[in-house]
Motif scaffolding. Sequence first.
Motif, PDB file in Angstrom:
ATOM      1  N   TYR A 355      27.033 -27.706 -38.551  1.00 49.01           N
ATOM      2  CA  TYR A 355      27.196 -26.510 -37.755  1.00 49.01           C
ATOM      3  C   TYR A 355      28.413 -26.636 -36.851  1.00 49.01           C
ATOM      4  O   TYR A 355      28.764 -27.738 -36.410  1.00 49.01           O
ATOM      5  N   CYS A 356      29.044 -25.505 -36.607  1.00 47.51           N
ATOM      6  CA  CYS A 356      30.091 -25.412 -35.586  1.00 47.51           C
ATOM      7  C   CYS A 356      29.403 -24.928 -34.317  1.00 47.51           C
ATOM      8  O   CYS A 356      28.961 -23.773 -34.242  1.00 47.51           O
ATOM      9  N   LEU A 357      29.321 -25.808 -33.296  1.00 46.88           N
ATOM     10  CA  LEU A 357      28.540 -25.474 -32.108  1.00 46.88           C
ATOM     11  C   LEU A 357      29.121 -26.125 -30.864  1.00 46.88           C
ATOM     12  O   LEU A 357      30.033 -26.949 -30.935  1.00 46.88           O
ATOM     13  N   ASP A 358      28.579 -25.726 -29.727  1.00 45.94           N
ATOM     14  CA  ASP A 358      28.990 -26.268 -28.432  1.00 45.94           C
ATOM     15  C   ASP A 358      28.012 -27.376 -28.040  1.00 45.94           C
ATOM     16  O   ASP A 358      26.845 -27.100 -27.751  1.00 45.94           O
ATOM     17  N   PRO A 359      28.444 -28.649 -28.014  1.00 45.26           N
ATOM     18  CA  PRO A 359      27.505 -29.749 -27.734  1.00 45.26           C
ATOM     19  C   PRO A 359      26.917 -29.704 -26.334  1.00 45.26           C
ATOM     20  O   PRO A 359      25.803 -30.178 -26.119  1.00 45.26           O
ATOM     21  N   ALA A 360      27.663 -29.153 -25.366  1.00 40.37           N
ATOM     22  CA  ALA A 360      27.123 -29.069 -24.009  1.00 40.37           C
ATOM     23  C   ALA A 360      25.934 -28.115 -23.955  1.00 40.37           C
ATOM     24  O   ALA A 360      24.917 -28.397 -23.316  1.00 40.37           O
ATOM     25  N   ILE A 361      26.050 -26.971 -24.657  1.00 37.13           N
ATOM     26  CA  ILE A 361      24.931 -26.030 -24.709  1.00 37.13           C
ATOM     27  C   ILE A 361      23.780 -26.632 -25.502  1.00 37.13           C
ATOM     28  O   ILE A 361      22.605 -26.428 -25.182  1.00 37.13           O
ATOM     29  N   LEU A 362      24.107 -27.403 -26.530  1.00 36.61           N
ATOM     30  CA  LEU A 362      23.064 -28.064 -27.318  1.00 36.61           C
ATOM     31  C   LEU A 362      22.241 -28.993 -26.438  1.00 36.61           C
ATOM     32  O   LEU A 362      21.004 -29.013 -26.516  1.00 36.61           O
ATOM     33  N   ALA A 363      22.906 -29.743 -25.560  1.00 38.69           N
ATOM     34  CA  ALA A 363      22.193 -30.677 -24.693  1.00 38.69           C
ATOM     35  C   ALA A 363      21.384 -29.956 -23.631  1.00 38.69           C
ATOM     36  O   ALA A 363      20.250 -30.320 -23.334  1.00 38.69           O
ATOM     37  N   SER A 364      21.968 -28.898 -23.058  1.00 38.74           N
ATOM     38  CA  SER A 364      21.299 -28.198 -21.960  1.00 38.74           C
ATOM     39  C   SER A 364      20.178 -27.280 -22.431  1.00 38.74           C
ATOM     40  O   SER A 364      19.327 -26.893 -21.649  1.00 38.74           O
ATOM     41  N   CYS A 376      30.105 -20.007 -30.763  1.00 37.81           N
ATOM     42  CA  CYS A 376      31.167 -20.432 -31.676  1.00 37.81           C
ATOM     43  C   CYS A 376      31.359 -19.474 -32.848  1.00 37.81           C
ATOM     44  O   CYS A 376      32.380 -19.549 -33.554  1.00 37.81           O
ATOM     45  N   LYS A 377      30.399 -18.571 -33.067  1.00 41.93           N
ATOM     46  CA  LYS A 377      30.537 -17.523 -34.082  1.00 41.93           C
ATOM     47  C   LYS A 377      30.932 -18.077 -35.444  1.00 41.93           C
ATOM     48  O   LYS A 377      31.775 -17.538 -36.142  1.00 41.93           O
ATOM     49  N   ASN A 378      30.321 -19.211 -35.811  1.00 45.57           N
ATOM     50  CA  ASN A 378      30.599 -19.847 -37.101  1.00 45.57           C
ATOM     51  C   ASN A 378      32.084 -20.165 -37.275  1.00 45.57           C
ATOM     52  O   ASN A 378      32.635 -20.094 -38.370  1.00 45.57           O
ATOM     53  N   GLY A 379      32.742 -20.519 -36.154  1.00 48.32           N
ATOM     54  CA  GLY A 379      34.135 -20.950 -36.194  1.00 48.32           C
ATOM     55  C   GLY A 379      35.158 -19.860 -36.041  1.00 48.32           C
ATOM     56  O   GLY A 379      36.353 -20.137 -36.032  1.00 48.32           O
ATOM     57  N   LYS A 380      34.728 -18.604 -35.906  1.00 47.21           N
ATOM     58  CA  LYS A 380      35.664 -17.482 -35.929  1.00 47.21           C
ATOM     59  C   LYS A 380      36.127 -17.046 -34.543  1.00 47.21           C
ATOM     60  O   LYS A 380      36.565 -15.914 -34.362  1.00 47.21           O
ATOM     61  N   GLY A 396      18.040 -19.274 -40.241  1.00 48.26           N
ATOM     62  CA  GLY A 396      18.706 -18.116 -39.664  1.00 48.26           C
ATOM     63  C   GLY A 396      20.048 -18.398 -39.025  1.00 48.26           C
ATOM     64  O   GLY A 396      20.771 -17.461 -38.676  1.00 48.26           O
ATOM     65  N   VAL A 397      20.413 -19.660 -38.865  1.00 48.68           N
ATOM     66  CA  VAL A 397      21.700 -20.015 -38.272  1.00 48.68           C
ATOM     67  C   VAL A 397      22.691 -20.310 -39.398  1.00 48.68           C
ATOM     68  O   VAL A 397      22.436 -21.179 -40.243  1.00 48.68           O
ATOM     69  N   PRO A 398      23.832 -19.599 -39.454  1.00 48.70           N
ATOM     70  CA  PRO A 398      24.799 -19.818 -40.544  1.00 48.70           C
ATOM     71  C   PRO A 398      25.336 -21.241 -40.538  1.00 48.70           C
ATOM     72  O   PRO A 398      25.716 -21.769 -39.490  1.00 48.70           O
ATOM     73  N   LYS A 399      25.359 -21.841 -41.696  1.00 48.19           N
ATOM     74  CA  LYS A 399      25.920 -23.186 -41.836  1.00 48.19           C
ATOM     75  C   LYS A 399      27.435 -23.092 -41.992  1.00 48.19           C
ATOM     76  O   LYS A 399      27.952 -22.127 -42.556  1.00 48.19           O
ATOM     77  N   SER A 400      28.120 -24.104 -41.527  1.00 50.97           N
ATOM     78  CA  SER A 400      29.570 -24.128 -41.716  1.00 50.97           C
ATOM     79  C   SER A 400      29.920 -24.311 -43.185  1.00 50.97           C
ATOM     80  O   SER A 400      30.863 -23.708 -43.686  1.00 50.97           O
ATOM     81  N   ILE A 401      29.173 -25.150 -43.859  1.00 49.44           N
ATOM     82  CA  ILE A 401      29.346 -25.360 -45.304  1.00 49.44           C
ATOM     83  C   ILE A 401      27.955 -25.475 -45.916  1.00 49.44           C
ATOM     84  O   ILE A 401      27.122 -26.241 -45.426  1.00 49.44           O
TER      85      ILE A 401
END
Length: 606
Positions: A355-364, A376-380, A396-401
């Motif tokens: 996934y393309c994501l924000d690690p800080a939000i993932l932790a919090s 991150c809108k799937n990198g866009k 339900g979460v789009p995968k990067s690949i």
Amino acid sequence: MALNGLCQCYKDFGNTKNNENIVFESPLQNKVVRTTIGTATVGMSTPLELDPVIQTTCGSDVVTAMEDLRDSVAKASEAAMDAIDDIIVGNNFLSSSVTTRNKNNNNNNNKKKALLQDIYGKEYPTLLSIAEASNHLEHFHIYEKQQQQTSSESLLPSAMDWHTDAGLFLAFVPAYNCNSIDTDDNSFWFQNPSTGEQQQVQFDDSNSVVIMMGAGMQHWLSTSVPIRATRHAVKMQPGQTRAWYGMMHLVPDHSIIQRYPKLQTFSDMKQHMVLSSSQRKKQFGDHEAVSIGCGIEEDEHNSLVQPLLSRRRLQHAADPSACNNSTNFFCWMQCMEIPNADQVEQYVQEDFSLYCLDPAILASSGNSVTKAAEPCKNGKVHNSNCQGSWERTAPGVPKSIDFNNAAATDDDAPLKYCYGGTSMYMDGFHWVHDTTCIIYLFPGWVLSSRVKLIIASLGTILASMFLEYIIFQRRVYHSRISEGYKRLMTTTLLYGLQLSMGYLLMLVIMTYSGVLFLCTILGLMLGHSVWNAKDALWKQKQQQNKTASQKNNNNNNDEEVQQNSISTAALDSSNNGINYTEGVTSENDMEIPEGATPCCMNTFEN
């Protein structure tokens, strides 16, 4: 106030809608359930705010107390780092000085030894410098152990077994006993490193901040000071509930934490820790417990981490098709390196997705992939906080690949000259060829082939020569056109054209392409030579010819003067007493033409 407030309201989180991404429960061993509120601090001065759900559930007073507690522990951590720096940094300096004197007998070469270094060569000389460049995890925990069911159960079974923390150090406050305000919590145990004896810890002051060394302090830092990680456990009575807060201080993602048998970074270790528990047990054994902030005791025979990640580059890409989806993928409008690309098959088998994501939000957010991937809108989108991360597949979460539905392997795909595109290499000059394409001034001008690079190089040389031609023409027009508006407007237009070409060439150099940089310099040199050759070479030859001509004229004039002197003497001898005077011109007389001889200025008198 903060921990007491959590004791009163933590059970209400189950009644709050959409709280599963903010507060999450995890069952531990021996019938212990841990409720966790996760957050983080970027550097030492930018804590993430607690989610509004907590204020809705616990009230503003509790949230204010929690924020105050976070600030107090952070301040205590800084004080602890200053004190530790005084010890280990000073010791490193003395040790380095002794080594230098022994080798070179020259004290002038002494310098402080860095505690940590990253794969880019950046050095961190102090603990505080490491902390300022890192993200630090924070957790509020509520541990709740169920009542004893049978008499055969142990009186003090471990809620958390013996382990050391996988970080530099943990700053925490003594746990608060939710069952009784008057009774101190006695659930924390540690192992004496000298004797191996397991001892129960009694904290004198519940308002104190405890600094506990982690595996990183013992193994990752380059210091001669012997520091031991604290091996500890949590043992709870049946029916006991405790509230706890701690801040785990980590190191930068790309810092080197292992050099032998192969180079490894902290980012590698984090990626390894997302593997399934079954895989960890196969590699490390059942006695190991792996997690950041409550980590493992490193086994010297086992590697903690996976192969080294490639460094990230700023690679602008229009869409995922610009990336090869084998070693890089689309995230943050870039072709970013796939973390642990050589272990894709293993991650997919374990039901992990990229996934393309924000690690800080993932932790919090309690490891919520949905919330972390949303910005991150799937990198866009252009979001510098986004990066690739292997996480448990979230429906339900789009995968990067989508590796499961890949039509063909990357071995069958033709290799491109380069991928993506960048208008500036962020890590210095790149020479000849790189995997990242160069965007040449305009978005559509992507140098995606060797031919295009050659054409751009020739164009850069010609543009540089044209800049020198404009500078030359400005001087010419300034001298040829008479004073007035015409000269002013002409030279002003040329000056504007000169600036435009100059700034365009500056942007070409700022791509940090070594080839284009050399082409720019070569074009300026050629242009300077061509347009100034007339002044530098031809005018010099004309000056030599002019000097030779003047010398010949001077010789002719000397001969003419001699001849005139002879003629005058002959005239004087033939006058036979007739007097004459030399005529003197007055203001009313006509000017004598240049080159007139002295004989023409003589007049007779009666």
